[in-house]
Scaffold this motif. Structure first.
Motif, PDB file in Angstrom:
ATOM      1  N   UNK A 156      11.936   9.456  18.649  1.00  0.00           N
ATOM      2  CA  UNK A 156      12.483   8.961  19.911  1.00  0.00           C
ATOM      3  C   UNK A 156      13.617   7.960  19.706  1.00  0.00           C
ATOM      4  N   UNK A 157      13.389   6.962  18.871  1.00  0.00           N
ATOM      5  CA  UNK A 157      14.345   5.863  18.713  1.00  0.00           C
ATOM      6  C   UNK A 157      15.205   5.960  17.454  1.00  0.00           C
ATOM      7  N   UNK A 158      14.774   6.730  16.468  1.00  0.00           N
ATOM      8  CA  UNK A 158      15.501   6.784  15.198  1.00  0.00           C
ATOM      9  C   UNK A 158      16.247   8.072  14.975  1.00  0.00           C
ATOM     10  N   UNK A 159      16.380   8.829  16.018  1.00  0.00           N
ATOM     11  CA  UNK A 159      16.997  10.155  15.888  1.00  0.00           C
ATOM     12  C   UNK A 159      18.506  10.057  15.745  1.00  0.00           C
ATOM     13  N   UNK A 160      19.014  10.816  14.803  1.00  0.00           N
ATOM     14  CA  UNK A 160      20.458  10.943  14.576  1.00  0.00           C
ATOM     15  C   UNK A 160      20.711  12.439  14.389  1.00  0.00           C
ATOM     16  N   UNK A 161      21.590  12.991  15.157  1.00  0.00           N
ATOM     17  CA  UNK A 161      21.851  14.449  15.133  1.00  0.00           C
ATOM     18  C   UNK A 161      22.047  14.952  13.693  1.00  0.00           C
ATOM     19  N   UNK A 162      21.265  15.976  13.335  1.00  0.00           N
ATOM     20  CA  UNK A 162      21.395  16.597  12.025  1.00  0.00           C
ATOM     21  C   UNK A 162      20.707  15.866  10.885  1.00  0.00           C
ATOM     22  N   UNK A 163      19.987  14.778  11.169  1.00  0.00           N
ATOM     23  CA  UNK A 163      19.311  14.012  10.111  1.00  0.00           C
ATOM     24  C   UNK A 163      17.800  14.066  10.316  1.00  0.00           C
ATOM     25  N   UNK A 164      17.058  14.058   9.229  1.00  0.00           N
ATOM     26  CA  UNK A 164      15.599  14.129   9.243  1.00  0.00           C
ATOM     27  C   UNK A 164      14.989  12.739   9.139  1.00  0.00           C
ATOM     28  N   UNK A 165      13.662  12.680   9.295  1.00  0.00           N
ATOM     29  CA  UNK A 165      12.924  11.477   8.925  1.00  0.00           C
ATOM     30  C   UNK A 165      12.041  11.822   7.739  1.00  0.00           C
ATOM     31  N   UNK A 166      11.618  10.797   7.008  1.00  0.00           N
ATOM     32  CA  UNK A 166      10.763  11.004   5.846  1.00  0.00           C
ATOM     33  C   UNK A 166       9.438  10.293   6.068  1.00  0.00           C
ATOM     34  N   UNK A 167       8.348  10.995   5.787  1.00  0.00           N
ATOM     35  CA  UNK A 167       7.000  10.421   5.787  1.00  0.00           C
ATOM     36  C   UNK A 167       6.573  10.270   4.344  1.00  0.00           C
ATOM     37  N   UNK A 168       6.093   9.085   4.003  1.00  0.00           N
ATOM     38  CA  UNK A 168       5.572   8.847   2.658  1.00  0.00           C
ATOM     39  C   UNK A 168       4.218   8.173   2.793  1.00  0.00           C
ATOM     40  N   UNK A 169       3.216   8.750   2.153  1.00  0.00           N
ATOM     41  CA  UNK A 169       1.872   8.168   2.095  1.00  0.00           C
ATOM     42  C   UNK A 169       1.616   7.753   0.655  1.00  0.00           C
ATOM     43  N   UNK A 170       1.073   6.559   0.490  1.00  0.00           N
ATOM     44  CA  UNK A 170       0.688   6.092  -0.836  1.00  0.00           C
ATOM     45  C   UNK A 170      -0.757   5.636  -0.761  1.00  0.00           C
ATOM     46  N   UNK A 171      -1.598   6.233  -1.590  1.00  0.00           N
ATOM     47  CA  UNK A 171      -3.008   5.864  -1.658  1.00  0.00           C
ATOM     48  C   UNK A 171      -3.225   5.012  -2.896  1.00  0.00           C
ATOM     49  N   UNK A 172      -3.674   3.793  -2.677  1.00  0.00           N
ATOM     50  CA  UNK A 172      -4.039   2.898  -3.772  1.00  0.00           C
ATOM     51  C   UNK A 172      -5.550   3.000  -3.926  1.00  0.00           C
ATOM     52  N   UNK A 173      -5.990   3.680  -4.976  1.00  0.00           N
ATOM     53  CA  UNK A 173      -7.408   3.989  -5.157  1.00  0.00           C
ATOM     54  C   UNK A 173      -8.259   2.770  -5.462  1.00  0.00           C
ATOM     55  N   UNK A 174      -7.685   1.767  -6.091  1.00  0.00           N
ATOM     56  CA  UNK A 174      -8.468   0.614  -6.508  1.00  0.00           C
ATOM     57  C   UNK A 174      -9.033  -0.151  -5.322  1.00  0.00           C
ATOM     58  N   UNK A 175      -8.263  -0.321  -4.251  1.00  0.00           N
ATOM     59  CA  UNK A 175      -8.698  -1.145  -3.126  1.00  0.00           C
ATOM     60  C   UNK A 175      -9.755  -0.494  -2.252  1.00  0.00           C
ATOM     61  N   UNK A 176      -9.792   0.678  -1.802  1.00  0.00           N
ATOM     62  CA  UNK A 176      -8.696   1.599  -1.587  1.00  0.00           C
ATOM     63  C   UNK A 176      -7.917   1.248  -0.319  1.00  0.00           C
ATOM     64  N   UNK A 177      -6.638   1.521  -0.332  1.00  0.00           N
ATOM     65  CA  UNK A 177      -5.764   1.243   0.799  1.00  0.00           C
ATOM     66  C   UNK A 177      -4.729   2.349   0.917  1.00  0.00           C
ATOM     67  N   UNK A 178      -4.233   2.521   2.118  1.00  0.00           N
ATOM     68  CA  UNK A 178      -3.225   3.529   2.399  1.00  0.00           C
ATOM     69  C   UNK A 178      -1.986   2.853   2.964  1.00  0.00           C
ATOM     70  N   UNK A 179      -0.831   3.178   2.408  1.00  0.00           N
ATOM     71  CA  UNK A 179       0.448   2.701   2.943  1.00  0.00           C
ATOM     72  C   UNK A 179       1.161   3.902   3.550  1.00  0.00           C
ATOM     73  N   UNK A 180       1.604   3.727   4.782  1.00  0.00           N
ATOM     74  CA  UNK A 180       2.316   4.763   5.513  1.00  0.00           C
ATOM     75  C   UNK A 180       3.740   4.260   5.726  1.00  0.00           C
ATOM     76  N   UNK A 181       4.722   5.060   5.340  1.00  0.00           N
ATOM     77  CA  UNK A 181       6.124   4.695   5.527  1.00  0.00           C
ATOM     78  C   UNK A 181       6.837   5.835   6.253  1.00  0.00           C
ATOM     79  N   UNK A 182       7.583   5.485   7.286  1.00  0.00           N
ATOM     80  CA  UNK A 182       8.399   6.458   8.001  1.00  0.00           C
ATOM     81  C   UNK A 182       9.833   5.948   7.978  1.00  0.00           C
TER      82      UNK A 182
END
Length: 164
Positions: free
Chosen positions: A75-101
């Motif tokens: 909705x707010x980050x759209x630029x014609x002809x450009x994509x967005x990237x989703x990145x998930x990182x799982x830290x097993x030790x904690x465990x914790x999840x980081x979500x980046x868009x």
């Protein structure tokens, strides 16, 4: 030049267990509502693969977080002809999840954590990041280059929840 690193020594001569490396999942999707929906489904599938099944609280919470962040990108980050990237990182030790868009609109940064305005009941929008702030342990934004911005959040995953 490569240097060999010796394993850490634990007290009494035993080897210390090294934390498992984090696991990553990254995908680029079209900056549309359809791309946001697909991102949410792929995140749920990835968490299920990593041991947090579809019906678990962690999987449902992650689905909400990914859904809100990717909907904002569409909705707010759209630029014609450009994509967005989703990145998930799982830290097993904690465990914790980081979500980046990451989207292509660094000029449209959301307010900083703790500074979100609560919309009036008549307003139809403006509650997504309030939900992120309520569900995530931490969240924020960063601009790594002049062409993109990343909105991220982190959540703790409960130890007893993943299936074996």
């Amino acid at each position: 030049m490569n240097a060999e690193i010796s394993p850490m020594k634990a007290p009494h001569g035993r080897r210390a267990e090294a934390a498992p490396p984090p696991r990553h999942f990254t995908i680029r999707l079209s900056c549309t509502r359809r791309g946001a929906r697909l991102a949410r489904r792929l995140a749920c599938e990835q968490l299920d693969t990593w041991g947090w099944p579809y019906g678990s609280d962690a999987n449902r919470t992650a689905a909400l977080l990914v859904g809100e962040l990717t909907a904002n990108a569409a909705l707010h980050g759209r630029e014609r002809g450009r994509d967005f990237r989703l990145r998930l990182t799982l830290y097993s030790e904690d465990p914790a999840l980081r979500i980046e868009v990451t989207d292509p609109r660094p000029d449209r940064r959301p307010p900083a954590p703790g500074l979100l305005r609560v919309p009036s009941p008549e307003e139809e929008a403006g509650r997504g990041l309030l939900l992120v702030e309520a569900l995530a342990d931490h969240w924020g934004t960063m601009c790594g280059d002049p062409y993109t911005k990343t909105v991220w959040c982190e959540m703790t995953l409960r130890q007893g929840e993943p299936s074996s």
